[in-house]
Write an enzyme that holds these catalytic residues in place. Sequence first.
Site, PDB file in Angstrom:
ATOM      1  N   ALA A  47       2.304   5.037   1.404  1.00 27.82           N
ATOM      2  CA  ALA A  47       2.853   5.531   2.662  1.00 27.82           C
ATOM      3  C   ALA A  47       1.718   5.917   3.605  1.00 27.82           C
ATOM      4  O   ALA A  47       0.720   6.509   3.183  1.00 27.82           O
ATOM      5  CB  ALA A  47       3.757   6.736   2.399  1.00 27.82           C
ATOM      6  N   GLY A  93       0.845  -1.189   0.000  1.00 29.81           N
ATOM      7  CA  GLY A  93       0.000   0.000   0.000  1.00 29.81           C
ATOM      8  C   GLY A  93       0.875   1.230   0.000  1.00 29.81           C
ATOM      9  O   GLY A  93       2.105   1.136  -0.005  1.00 29.81           O
ATOM     10  N   HIS A 105       7.363   2.872  16.420  1.00 27.23           N
ATOM     11  CA  HIS A 105       6.991   1.494  16.069  1.00 27.23           C
ATOM     12  C   HIS A 105       7.249   0.551  17.240  1.00 27.23           C
ATOM     13  O   HIS A 105       6.406  -0.285  17.577  1.00 27.23           O
ATOM     14  CB  HIS A 105       7.790   1.015  14.849  1.00 27.23           C
ATOM     15  N   ASP A 118       9.490  -5.727   8.128  1.00 23.42           N
ATOM     16  CA  ASP A 118       9.020  -4.369   7.859  1.00 23.42           C
ATOM     17  C   ASP A 118      10.250  -3.487   7.616  1.00 23.42           C
ATOM     18  O   ASP A 118      10.961  -3.181   8.563  1.00 23.42           O
ATOM     19  CB  ASP A 118       8.205  -3.856   9.049  1.00 23.42           C
ATOM     20  N   SER A 172      -0.569   4.172   4.958  1.00 20.45           N
ATOM     21  CA  SER A 172      -1.864   3.557   4.649  1.00 20.45           C
ATOM     22  C   SER A 172      -2.330   2.601   5.739  1.00 20.45           C
ATOM     23  O   SER A 172      -3.429   2.057   5.645  1.00 20.45           O
ATOM     24  CB  SER A 172      -1.787   2.812   3.315  1.00 20.45           C
ATOM     25  N   GLY A 173      -1.507   2.370   6.770  1.00 22.95           N
ATOM     26  CA  GLY A 173      -1.872   1.458   7.850  1.00 22.95           C
ATOM     27  C   GLY A 173      -1.252   0.079   7.725  1.00 22.95           C
ATOM     28  O   GLY A 173      -1.634  -0.843   8.447  1.00 22.95           O
ATOM     29  N   LYS A 174      -0.282  -0.073   6.823  1.00 21.80           N
ATOM     30  CA  LYS A 174       0.330  -1.378   6.567  1.00 21.80           C
ATOM     31  C   LYS A 174       0.962  -1.989   7.810  1.00 21.80           C
ATOM     32  O   LYS A 174       0.722  -3.161   8.117  1.00 21.80           O
ATOM     33  CB  LYS A 174       1.398  -1.275   5.472  1.00 21.80           C
ATOM     34  N   SER A 175       1.772  -1.235   8.510  1.00 20.09           N
ATOM     35  CA  SER A 175       2.507  -1.791   9.646  1.00 20.09           C
ATOM     36  C   SER A 175       1.577  -2.229  10.771  1.00 20.09           C
ATOM     37  O   SER A 175       1.732  -3.318  11.324  1.00 20.09           O
ATOM     38  CB  SER A 175       3.536  -0.790  10.176  1.00 20.09           C
TER      39      SER A 175
END
Length: 166
Positions: free
Chosen positions: A9, A7, A48, A81, A11-14
């Site tokens: 930057a 997705g 993170h 990641d 976008s909620g991927k992590s």
Amino acid sequence: MILLITGGARSGKSGYAEARTLAVPGVPQYIATAQARDAEMSARIAAHQARRGAPWRDHEVPLELVAALAQTDGAGPRLVDCLTLWLANLMEAGRDWRAEGLALAKALGSQQSPVILVTNEVGMGIVPDNALARAYRDAAGWLNQTVAEAADEVHFLVSGLPLKVK
């Protein structure tokens, strides 16, 4: 199970990848490819880590991703990641990123423990105005396609919402 999450930057991927990893039994392994080269990246890494909390075992792996997957296989689900930072690290180090990408795809096929990989979709914007940025965009597109082919599932995140594409 190999899951690729892509997705744009922010976008909620992590966050989505972390939740998916925690849903798998075992001690979650976080394979981080980012390097804290400046204050902004240090702050992102710290954010993170704070969000993830205690159950995670962190592994900082800017280059040797295939070796890290081999070393952590059997230790629990792994979250990588992210692939696009790994690619940038490889390119900056002058490594053969295409050979490393092929080695990663091959290694994914032999993993016993689940692997969830995060990557950025960088090819949906305007064409970059310089050769280095175009080369990176093209390399990221190739790497994402190669890993997506090896993956059991691919999810695309848009505004925090996952769409299963494979």
